[in-house]
Design an enzyme around this catalytic site. Structure first.
Site: not given
Ligand code: URA
Length: 433
Positions: A82, A161, A168, A183, A187
């Site tokens: 990520h 999420d 958000r 978040s 995932k």
């Molecule tokens: N990317 C995400 O998946 N979640 C966040 O909160 C910020 C960036």
């Protein structure tokens, strides 16, 4: 459980027991906590933070709100990466097929461009026909067939999420380290991976400009993922200038293909190999990062990773011929040269280039906007290079002459030529494990 009490306690800096927070989040999923109450809670959490116990409840509830992939124990280890977002960051396009070729399995779920930074899905969709909206059943078939699959967030994974992020996004509560960490990590854990590497970008083109803050976010995410049984490390990487030579979706695909063929710019290759090596070591397939990087570099140079990418493109409905004939990628009708304003050493401001690329159409101003895959910037010289006045520095790829002229104006603000060279800065700033 009274939602108002929970919100008030967080507002006043108190801590919530695991049972309370769990009940609050579940009530929200069932429609018994209103969107405006959850918005208020998120703002309170943004301001007051979440302690490790609260954070782990949030993480678990997000994961358990949806499906979790499971892979057989004797198959190739599943891994993913990520990135917190950069300008010109096309690493995923190279890393996924490269690691698949090295014998790992890469179930990659990515996002779209965010603010001034690009997103992997937008880049993949620049390949004519490439389909990123694949359901979980098909995702698994592609993974078995190719060793990697690259798709967008599905409704089946971490739906909580999706709902929290939407709130958000419109309540000014995205940039909160614990909320971001929960978040992202949720995932990744739901993908069923064994190992994860985080690329935490730091610098003037990243969301985090301060090294101490980048360290903090990396540490929070590493600890969360490790507690979920995922072997995780983070590299803090510099994001002051764009990564590689291109910014813009089709242009970046072209550059990723070049890199998969063993070429490409040195900075892009270095960051890709460092991140990929972390994963190879994490799953015990290499004794150390140096050996791993050497093995992966040899795979790039031999061209097998590109063949793997071509198979992935084909299986996901894209035009595989783009690899040999990049002219099949969408191209912009207008190309203008941006020339060096003076002689000396080049400095490129990543955030300003990112903002200019969004204005050009490569990114979105609003979530509902479409991106123009054709447009962007192609740098002929990179930050740190010595340049001469008047030489072509950048080709602007634009939809029309008016947007090319605006982009050139913005570039003038993003590019500096200094009489003295800047002190060289490493690309890989730190490793956190
Ligand atoms: N990317 C995400 O998946 N979640 C966040 O909160 C910020 C960036």
């Amino acid at each position: 459980m009274l939602p108002t009490r929970i919100i008030e306690r967080k507002r006043d800096g108190g801590r919530l027991s695991s049972d309370e927070l769990e009940a609050f989040l579940r009530a929200y999923l069932q429609g018994d906590v209103a969107e405006y109450q959850m918005s208020a809670f998120l703002m309170a959490a943004f301001i007051r933070g979440l302690d490790p116990a609260e954070l782990s409840v949030l993480l678990r509830e997000i994961i358990d709100s949806g499906a979790r992939l499971r892979f057989e124990d004797d198959g190739p280890p599943a891994v993913d990466k990520h990135s917190t977002g950069g300008v010109g960051d096309k690493v995923s396009l190279i890393l996924a097929p490269l690691l698949a070729e090295a014998g790992l399995r890469v179930p990659m779920m990515s996002g779209r461009g965010l603010g001034h930074t690009g997103g992997t899905l937008d880049k993949l969709e620049a390949i004519p026909g490439f389909d990123v909206s694949v359901d979980l059943a098909r995702f698994r078939v592609i993974l078995d067939e190719v060793g990697c699959a690259m798709i967008g967030q599905t409704k089946e994974i971490a739906p909580l999420d999706g709902r929290l992020y939407a709130l958000r996004d419109v309540t000014g509560t995205v940039p909160s380290p614990p909320l971001i960490a929960a978040s992202i990590v949720s995932k990744k854990v739901a993908e069923g991976i064994e190992a994860l590497v985080l690329d935490v970008k730091c610098g003037r083109g990243a969301f985090i400009t301060d090294l101490e803050q980048a360290r903090g976010l990396a540490r929070t995410m590493v600890d969360l993922a490790v507690a979920e049984g995922v072997r995780t490390s983070a590299l803090l990487t510099a994001m002051n200038a764009p990564l590689g030579r291109t910014v813009g979706n089709a242009l970046e695909v072209r550059e990723a293909i070049e890199t998969l063929r063993g070429g490409g710019p040195a900075d892009l290759r270095e960051v890709t190999l460092a991140l990929s090596a972390e994963l190879l070591v994490s799953v015990g397939r290499a004794p150390g990062a140096e050996e791993a990087a050497a093995e992966l570099g040899a795979i790039l140079d031999g061209g097998a990773a590109l063949e793997r990418f071509v198979r992935l493109i084909e299986v996901q409905g894209g035009d595989p011929k783009v690899a040999d004939d990049p002219g099949r990628l969408p191209t912009a009708p207008v190309r203008e040269s941006f020339r060096a304003p003076g002689s000396g050493w080049l400095d490129v401001h990543a955030r300003r280039v990112g903002v200019a690329s969004v204005e050009l159409g490569a990114g979105r101003r609003r979530v509902e906007d479409a991106v123009d895959p054709r447009v962007g910037f192609e740098f002929h010289r990179l930050a740190g290079d010595r340049v001469s006045e008047g030489e072509p520095l950048v080709t602007v790829h634009a939809a029309d002459t008016a947007s090319a002229a605006t982009a050139a104006h913005r570039l003038a603000n993003a590019i500096r030529v200094s009489p003295e060279p800047a002190a060289p800065q490493p690309l890989i700033l730190e490793r956190i494990a």
